[in-house]
Design an enzyme around this catalytic site. Structure first.
Site, PDB file in Angstrom:
ATOM      1  N   SER A  88      -2.960  22.842  53.663  1.00 23.57           N
ATOM      2  CA  SER A  88      -4.251  22.885  54.355  1.00 23.57           C
ATOM      3  C   SER A  88      -4.899  21.505  54.401  1.00 23.57           C
ATOM      4  CB  SER A  88      -5.193  23.860  53.643  1.00 23.57           C
ATOM      5  OG  SER A  88      -4.595  25.125  53.474  1.00 23.57           O
ATOM      6  N   HIS A 144      -2.886  11.199  54.670  1.00 15.79           N
ATOM      7  CA  HIS A 144      -2.441  11.901  55.875  1.00 15.79           C
ATOM      8  C   HIS A 144      -3.528  11.771  56.931  1.00 15.79           C
ATOM      9  CE1 HIS A 144      -0.234  14.650  58.330  1.00 15.79           C
ATOM     10  NE2 HIS A 144      -1.109  15.633  58.240  1.00 15.79           N
TER      11      HIS A 144
END
Length: 278
Positions: A88, A144
């Site tokens: 997530s 990320h």
């Protein structure tokens, strides 16, 4: 599992039926009850709202943080020793959160990002050069997002350095496209983010852990001094084995690479501080 139990049941049945024709006898079940976690050895967390076009991964933190906290509470109750793989977004921040509330070591709680980012970069290199992606090796570190750190000197095609085939300008274009790879897909799909490539990336990591393959794969790991950082979750090359994250591989970085990594780490640290303030 999903809060929409019937949706999870339907997807599970669909996957189960697909698996039958691939020769698998594995039974796939779905539902909404946390009791389904009982005795699990490996839990993958993908729950959360996807970002919308124009949003960053950090923009969905306030919504996805309580979702993760609820899931971690269920895991601690029903599968306290399970290995936890966080997917997530924002994955760096949520991996840190999952680890901090889990009561487990960093070997048992880590995230997926680099396998996907590396696959994207390999795709773009194959597109630019015309060579098979099978012969391309690549590596992406860091957070990320837009501050990720593709290590281009570790990129090769058939053991030949990438710089033999592409100019520095072409390589930089690939780097920038990799950093914005998720946003590119989001902008094209409009109503949903990437799912197929992340699914394959998750499968690689699950296979490495479930079958004890000792694979070197990038993962979002809690750093304890590696790369000059502590108390942070960052994408770094790791060995994934039967018990989870067996060890972190610390590569020597040149001055430019270290500067990019530090910039990425500073951004993740700010994001974690924002999470702690919520």
């Amino acid at each position: 599992m999903d809060v929409q139990g019937e949706l999870a049941q339907g997807k599970a049945l669909d996957v189960w039926q697909a698996a039958v024709d691939s020769g698998s006898d594995t039974h796939v079940h779905g539902g909404a009850k946390a009791e389904m976690l009982e005795g699990s050895e490996l839990v993958v967390i993908t729950a959360g709202v996807p970002r919308k076009p124009g949003q960053s991964r950090q923009d969905v933190l306030s919504t996805n943080l309580p979702i993760l906290d609820s899931i971690m509470a269920d895991i601690k109750h029903h599968a306290p020793t399970a290995t936890v793989l966080v997917v997530s977004n924002p994955v760096d921040v949520l991996t840190y959160r999952a680890w901090s509330v889990s009561g487990q070591g960093r070997d048992k709680v880590f995230g997926q990002a680099g396998v996907l980012d590396t696959a994207r970069m390999k795709c773009f290199i194959a597109e630019q050069t015309g060579f098979s992606a099978r012969d391309i090796t690549a590596l992406v570190l860091g957070g990320h997002g837009d501050s990720m750190v593709p290590l281009m000197r570790y990129c090769q095609i058939g053991s030949v350095p990438l710089s033999h085939f592409l100019s520095s300008e072409q390589i930089e274009q690939i780097v920038e496209r990799t950093r914005k790879g998720g946003g590119e897909i989001l902008g094209l799909k409009k109503t949903g983010s990437a799912c197929d490539a992340p699914g394959v990336a998750i499968a690689q990591m699950v296979d490495a852990i479930a079958n004890g393959r000792n694979r070197i794969l990038p993962a979002v790991a809690i750093l304890e001094g590696e790369y000059g950082r502590t108390d942070i979750a960052m994408g770094v090359p790791c060995v994934l084995a039967e018990k989870g994250l067996a060890r972190i591989i610390e590569l020597p970085l040149d001055a430019q690479e270290q500067a990019m990594f530090d910039h990425s780490a500073d951004q993740v640290a700010r994001d974690i501080a924002e999470m702690k303030a919520l």
